[in-house]
Design a protein around this motif. Structure first.
Motif: not given
Length: 181
Positions: A68-77
Motif C-alpha cells: 500500500q503506497v500512501t501519498y500526501n503531496l503539495v505544490g503540484l499544479p
C-alpha cells in the motif's frame, strides 16, 4: 533400596527456575499482545526538483495483496494528473532527479518492451489547490527481496502514465525522495 547414580546426584527439577521461566513467558507474551505484530514499512520524503514546488511524504506498507503506497503531496499544479513511480536508485542528488535512474523493474522484466514496469505505481490527481492525497495498492513490488523498493527512489513525474503505452516518457521529475525503512 538405594538408587545407584554412579557418583552423580540424581536430576531434580529446579522449581524456582521453572517458576521464573513461566513468569518471563507470560510477561513477554503480554508484551507481544500489547504491541501487536509489526508491519513492514518504508518511507520517503519527496523534495522538489529544481524549478518545482512539489513536495510531501510517501509511505510504503506491505499488505497481503501488495504494497500500500500512501501519498500526501503539495505544490503540484492545480487539477493535474501525474505518474507516481519507483526508480532504480535511491539517489535524488541531481537537480532534475535523473540520478535516480530509470523506472524500477526486476531483472527479468527489464528485457521486455511494451510491458508495464513494477515501478509504475499508477497516476495520482492533484486537486484545485495542488494537493494530492490517497493511496495505491501496488501488487508487483515488495519491501524485501528482488522486488523491494527499499533503497530506491520515488518520483512524481510531470505527466500521467498511460497503461496502453508503458514505454512512453512521463516527463521530468517534479519531486524525488529516497525510500528508507
Amino acid at each position: 533400596m538405594r538408587e545407584r547414580t554412579g557418583g552423580r546426584r540424581p536430576h531434580r527439577p529446579n522449581v524456582a527456575a521453572a517458576g521464573l521461566l513461566l513468569a518471563a513467558s507470560v510477561t513477554l507474551g503480554g508484551c507481544a499482545a500489547f504491541f501487536g505484530p509489526h508491519e513492514k514499512r518504508a518511507d520517503a520524503q519527496a523534495l522538489p526538483t529544481v524549478g518545482n514546488t512539489a513536495r510531501g511524504s510517501v509511505t510504503f506498507i506491505e499488505r497481503s495483496d501488495g504494497v500500500q503506497v500512501t501519498y500526501n503531496l503539495v505544490g503540484l499544479p492545480p487539477n493535474s494528473d501525474h505518474a507516481l513511480q519507483v526508480h532504480e536508485r535511491g539517489d535524488c542528488n541531481a537537480a532534475d532527479g535523473s540520478s535516480a535512474g530509470g523506472v524500477f523493474a526486476p531483472a527479468a522484466d527489464r528485457l521486455k518492451t511494451g510491458v508495464r514496469r513494477a515501478g509504475d505505481l499508477g497516476n495520482i490527481h492533484a486537486d484545485a489547490t495542488g494537493v494530492a492525497a490517497g493511496f495505491i495498492v501496488a501488487p508487483d513490488v515488495a519491501l524485501d527481496g528482488v522486488r523491494s523498493v527499499v533503497g530506491r527512489a520515488v518520483i512524481v513525474a510531470r505527466d500521467p502514465g498511460d497503461p496502453a503505452f508503458p514505454d512512453r516518457n512521463v516527463g521530468p521529475a517534479l519531486a524525488c525522495g529516497a525510500i528508507r525503512r
